[in-house]
Design a protein around this motif. Sequence first.
Motif, PDB file in Angstrom:
ATOM      1  N   MET A 405    -153.933  18.835  13.905  1.00  0.00           N
ATOM      2  CA  MET A 405    -153.523  19.028  15.290  1.00  0.00           C
ATOM      3  C   MET A 405    -154.343  18.152  16.230  1.00  0.00           C
ATOM      4  O   MET A 405    -154.966  18.643  17.162  1.00  0.00           O
ATOM      5  CB  MET A 405    -153.666  20.498  15.665  1.00  0.00           C
ATOM      6  CG  MET A 405    -152.424  21.299  15.381  1.00  0.00           C
ATOM      7  SD  MET A 405    -151.005  20.749  16.325  1.00  0.00           S
ATOM      8  CE  MET A 405    -149.919  22.146  16.089  1.00  0.00           C
ATOM      9  N   ASN A 406    -154.416  16.880  15.955  1.00  0.00           N
ATOM     10  CA  ASN A 406    -155.090  15.998  16.901  1.00  0.00           C
ATOM     11  C   ASN A 406    -154.196  14.789  17.141  1.00  0.00           C
ATOM     12  O   ASN A 406    -153.250  14.540  16.390  1.00  0.00           O
ATOM     13  CB  ASN A 406    -156.462  15.575  16.375  1.00  0.00           C
ATOM     14  CG  ASN A 406    -156.357  14.918  15.024  1.00  0.00           C
ATOM     15  OD1 ASN A 406    -155.700  13.903  14.875  1.00  0.00           O
ATOM     16  ND2 ASN A 406    -156.975  15.513  14.027  1.00  0.00           N
ATOM     17  N   ILE A 411    -149.337  12.095  17.492  1.00  0.00           N
ATOM     18  CA  ILE A 411    -148.597  11.075  18.248  1.00  0.00           C
ATOM     19  C   ILE A 411    -147.759  10.160  17.346  1.00  0.00           C
ATOM     20  O   ILE A 411    -146.555  10.018  17.569  1.00  0.00           O
ATOM     21  CB  ILE A 411    -149.540  10.306  19.199  1.00  0.00           C
ATOM     22  CG1 ILE A 411    -149.952  11.275  20.305  1.00  0.00           C
ATOM     23  CG2 ILE A 411    -148.861   9.068  19.793  1.00  0.00           C
ATOM     24  CD1 ILE A 411    -150.886  10.724  21.334  1.00  0.00           C
ATOM     25  N   PRO A 412    -148.359   9.576  16.279  1.00  0.00           N
ATOM     26  CA  PRO A 412    -147.484   8.759  15.424  1.00  0.00           C
ATOM     27  C   PRO A 412    -146.363   9.567  14.780  1.00  0.00           C
ATOM     28  O   PRO A 412    -145.244   9.075  14.625  1.00  0.00           O
ATOM     29  CB  PRO A 412    -148.426   8.184  14.368  1.00  0.00           C
ATOM     30  CG  PRO A 412    -149.686   8.935  14.473  1.00  0.00           C
ATOM     31  CD  PRO A 412    -149.769   9.470  15.856  1.00  0.00           C
ATOM     32  N   ARG A 441    -156.042  27.951  17.804  1.00  0.00           N
ATOM     33  CA  ARG A 441    -155.418  27.929  19.129  1.00  0.00           C
ATOM     34  C   ARG A 441    -154.977  26.516  19.513  1.00  0.00           C
ATOM     35  O   ARG A 441    -154.897  26.194  20.672  1.00  0.00           O
ATOM     36  CB  ARG A 441    -156.411  28.464  20.170  1.00  0.00           C
ATOM     37  CG  ARG A 441    -156.771  29.911  19.966  1.00  0.00           C
ATOM     38  CD  ARG A 441    -155.740  30.824  20.611  1.00  0.00           C
ATOM     39  NE  ARG A 441    -155.658  32.080  19.883  1.00  0.00           N
ATOM     40  CZ  ARG A 441    -154.542  32.767  19.681  1.00  0.00           C
ATOM     41  NH1 ARG A 441    -153.401  32.312  20.132  1.00  0.00           N
ATOM     42  NH2 ARG A 441    -154.560  33.904  19.025  1.00  0.00           N
ATOM     43  N   ARG A 442    -154.720  25.672  18.526  1.00  0.00           N
ATOM     44  CA  ARG A 442    -154.441  24.274  18.877  1.00  0.00           C
ATOM     45  C   ARG A 442    -152.966  23.963  19.102  1.00  0.00           C
ATOM     46  O   ARG A 442    -152.595  22.818  19.240  1.00  0.00           O
ATOM     47  CB  ARG A 442    -154.991  23.341  17.796  1.00  0.00           C
ATOM     48  CG  ARG A 442    -156.491  23.223  17.849  1.00  0.00           C
ATOM     49  CD  ARG A 442    -156.968  22.112  16.945  1.00  0.00           C
ATOM     50  NE  ARG A 442    -158.310  22.431  16.495  1.00  0.00           N
ATOM     51  CZ  ARG A 442    -158.584  23.164  15.442  1.00  0.00           C
ATOM     52  NH1 ARG A 442    -157.593  23.632  14.694  1.00  0.00           N
ATOM     53  NH2 ARG A 442    -159.809  23.440  15.118  1.00  0.00           N
ATOM     54  N   LYS A 443    -152.130  25.014  19.056  1.00  0.00           N
ATOM     55  CA  LYS A 443    -150.702  24.735  19.217  1.00  0.00           C
ATOM     56  C   LYS A 443    -150.419  24.028  20.541  1.00  0.00           C
ATOM     57  O   LYS A 443    -149.453  23.284  20.658  1.00  0.00           O
ATOM     58  CB  LYS A 443    -149.901  26.025  19.128  1.00  0.00           C
ATOM     59  CG  LYS A 443    -150.003  26.664  17.748  1.00  0.00           C
ATOM     60  CD  LYS A 443    -148.895  27.640  17.453  1.00  0.00           C
ATOM     61  CE  LYS A 443    -149.163  28.289  16.093  1.00  0.00           C
ATOM     62  NZ  LYS A 443    -148.004  28.747  15.403  1.00  0.00           N
ATOM     63  N   SER A 444    -151.294  24.284  21.531  1.00  0.00           N
ATOM     64  CA  SER A 444    -151.056  23.675  22.844  1.00  0.00           C
ATOM     65  C   SER A 444    -151.152  22.145  22.773  1.00  0.00           C
ATOM     66  O   SER A 444    -150.476  21.441  23.519  1.00  0.00           O
ATOM     67  CB  SER A 444    -152.036  24.229  23.865  1.00  0.00           C
ATOM     68  OG  SER A 444    -153.339  23.988  23.402  1.00  0.00           O
ATOM     69  N   ASN A 445    -151.994  21.624  21.827  1.00  0.00           N
ATOM     70  CA  ASN A 445    -152.070  20.161  21.657  1.00  0.00           C
ATOM     71  C   ASN A 445    -150.698  19.566  21.385  1.00  0.00           C
ATOM     72  O   ASN A 445    -150.333  18.518  21.897  1.00  0.00           O
ATOM     73  CB  ASN A 445    -152.964  19.802  20.458  1.00  0.00           C
ATOM     74  CG  ASN A 445    -154.430  19.936  20.795  1.00  0.00           C
ATOM     75  OD1 ASN A 445    -154.747  20.366  21.896  1.00  0.00           O
ATOM     76  ND2 ASN A 445    -155.290  19.586  19.876  1.00  0.00           N
ATOM     77  N   VAL A 452    -142.557  19.776  21.620  1.00  0.00           N
ATOM     78  CA  VAL A 452    -141.496  20.788  21.720  1.00  0.00           C
ATOM     79  C   VAL A 452    -140.230  20.169  22.307  1.00  0.00           C
ATOM     80  O   VAL A 452    -139.120  20.396  21.827  1.00  0.00           O
ATOM     81  CB  VAL A 452    -141.971  21.972  22.592  1.00  0.00           C
ATOM     82  CG1 VAL A 452    -140.845  22.969  22.781  1.00  0.00           C
ATOM     83  CG2 VAL A 452    -143.160  22.641  21.934  1.00  0.00           C
ATOM     84  N   LYS A 453    -140.430  19.352  23.320  1.00  0.00           N
ATOM     85  CA  LYS A 453    -139.290  18.694  23.966  1.00  0.00           C
ATOM     86  C   LYS A 453    -138.491  17.873  22.937  1.00  0.00           C
ATOM     87  O   LYS A 453    -137.266  17.973  22.855  1.00  0.00           O
ATOM     88  CB  LYS A 453    -139.830  17.788  25.066  1.00  0.00           C
ATOM     89  CG  LYS A 453    -138.804  17.364  26.088  1.00  0.00           C
ATOM     90  CD  LYS A 453    -139.531  16.563  27.177  1.00  0.00           C
ATOM     91  CE  LYS A 453    -138.597  15.685  27.944  1.00  0.00           C
ATOM     92  NZ  LYS A 453    -137.479  16.361  28.562  1.00  0.00           N
TER      93      LYS A 453
END
Lengths: 661, 239
Positions: A405-406, A411-412, A441-445, A452-453
């Motif tokens: 989750m980083n 991103i790639p 709690r890293r789902k926000s990353n 999600v979009k």
Amino acid sequence: MPSASPSTSSGRPADLVSRLASPDRGARLRALRELKNQIIGNRTKKLAYLKLGAVPAVAAVLADASDDGGGDGDGSCCCRRHDLLVQSAAALGSFACGVDAGVRAVVDAGALPWLRRLLVSPDEKVVDSGARSLKMIYQSKLAPKYDFLDHQNLEFLLSLLNSKNDNVTGLGASIITHSCQTSAEQWALYEAGVFQKLVDLIGGSVSQRDASLESLTAIIRNNHEVTPKILEFENGRALNLIIKFTIDKSPRTRLLACACLIAVSKTSSRYVEGIELESKLIYRLLELLEDPGQVGDEASFALSSLIEEKEDLQKLAFEANAINKLCFHLQNGLSCPKRLQGILLALANICSKLEICRSKLLDLQAFDLVSDALRHDCTDIRVAACICLRSLSRSVKNLSAGYFMNETVIIPLLQLLHDPSISVQLAALGAISNIVIDFTRRKSNFIHCGGVKLLAELSMAMDPVVRSHSLRALKNLTFLADRKCKEVVLSEITASSLASLIRDPESAVQEQALALVRNLVDGCVQSVDYAFTENGIILDAIGRQLQYASKAEIGIQGMYALSNIASGSKVQKDAVMDQLFQHGGMNTQPFIMRFLHSNDNQLRTASIWVLINLTTSYCPGAAGRVLKLRNAGIILQLKSMTNDPCLDVKVVQKIYHLNVH
Amino acid sequence: MAQVTFLVKLIMRGSSKKVITKEDWEKRLNDVKIRKEDMNKLVMNFLVTEGFVDAAEKFRKESGTEPDIDLSTITDRMAVKKAVQCGNVEDAIEKVNDLNPEILDTNPQLFFHLQQQRLIELIRNGKVEEALEFAQEELAPRGEENQSFLEELERTVALLAFEDVSNCPVGDLLDMSQRLKTASEVNAAILTSQSHEKDPKLPSLLKMLVWAQNQLDEKAIYPRIKDLSTAKLEDPSAS
């Protein structure tokens, strides 16, 4: 384009092509030879001459010379005809060698029948030339399929294999390797005695041996009936020969023998003497990985296929130090795309089940190399990197450690969702689905990166598999997620779209959409509210879908979603009750009755959970709901399930009774 | 051959270092039976692989040993080899393509090395412009396909940058040894395409002899063969 061969400088390529149609035989022959010598080994020139229409011109020379009876007239004329046949066949073969467009052009020019005619020539050089060219063509995936079910074709194939000429027998074997795919074809080849011929050829020259090993693999692959017959033939002569060649001098032969035994082990494992031979194969393939050429590139693919889905073999590969070796090549094999792809796939397979393997790979600092490969130019490598990442992210430990989750990974991966190739999109979705489970709690990353979009957009894709895979990723993301995360998911995908996905024409999509709802409405009462946005459009869709559901998987996800909703307030419970009865109609029974009678244990369990949540005694309105269920005969049905064969069902059934009484 | 077989047996036994007299050694050597036909096959294998076609033909007649390939193919192969050695690379390429078009079509490294040799010959003959054009048209696309080819190409083109090529850092490319290297690569590829081993068996046997003697040196004092050309057994007591 100036002529690139100064000493034979004879004008522009277009002139050369036009000279192929010269009325003078001598001029034609010179043009052919020059063309042949220019294109052999030279991909750039092959493509350039293809564009100039050289292939149809050469095919015309071949057809013309073939038609030209020969035999009559003076010797030099006959000699030229022979040369024209040899040179035109060689040129066509070269066009077909390693260039897909070349194969297509040769086939389209109708050259195959003419090349085939060369095989019956009394002149050995003409035969050689024709056989070599056809072999080149049949080595390409684009060559037309050879129909083994046709009797005459089969006879012709046997005549090729019976030939004394190395090139002709090699051609026969190549045709089998290229075209033998279905079990009917394998059976036809077996019955015609082709395999006996191939076993004989294994003892022949190096090229015959390699070609026949490869085609035997094609006949054996996935065929449970033919394989034992071939392996038991003459007291296991074939098997012994194949095993013998796994330690041959030539790396290519070793690889082909290993590949043949892998096909055997996947079809009838009893012939590979249990684990021992398979473990030897692992060592052989790891040795072959050291080969700098094509053999080394292909060895990792063979290794992948051997250990795929087999935990015991993955452990053996681990013990054979496979991960160290593969990672070493991963660091050094970056220049060759095929090799890189194979290594990533092999690593993906080794790490697919065992935690020790995954931690080994991470210890070797190879993780960055895998995530770098996500950005590689080559499609196959991007796919392989995603598959490898999916294997690595199957580990709860690695997920919790936050390796994935980083931004360097997310991103790639998200960029790959825009990839023009669907296979890349699907592979990326596979990796994302695992990664978003993340127990921390890293789902926000993931949300910050716009994940999600993108997933919501893809859930509307044309391709149903892309739709279901992106819904699965969203489902995993919402698993045990906080309210903020769920809200983002619902606002991106929207209740109305989710409702229409529940009614998608494809059942795999329906199942994932229902499972997403199940996770969305799981937890506190506020979560349950999500099912009621936009006038309860989601709940309605669930009820409707369950009424018509034919597949147990859809029933299971739908009932668990209802069960979660039924854990809410009185109003919410009553709304679920309405769904249970409103679609029942006058004569049809409520779908929950159908599910309680189902053969599927999970579906019966899920249905009882709905009832438990509806009838929890300390909740307002419970008595009324129990009464309604009793009147519909549902309670009676539930009581009759005390002796249900499934333990899960029995347990929840007990809970239910604690509830009601 | 007897010496090798015997030596290996001794090594396997792993005895402590002991002295074996020449007499005893020769007696034991005589016990190792090697078939004459096998010896002949070894010789024929050497002649065929190395391309001594006349010798092979004579040996066939005298010893009755049949070669494992058609002797006429040796002549073709030698013609290719000789063309490269004389710097007629283009001629060599055409001859290889006549022999079997698959060889250069399926062996990009060999094809590149032959083209590189062509470039070297152009440079050697001072045809600078032609060399540049050739490098650009023929070799540059191969360099794009393969990183190691690109490096070799750059090294070769560097020849053009020096006034005195014999003294420049890449001058070795102009040596005869470079031609021989390319010639032997072609030779090996042709042999492989004919399903023939690319190296003769005899030299490997000699290598095995040297290896086996080195191993045995640690375990025993025995009549060694020092001079491989005469295969004379040295007297252990003399050393």
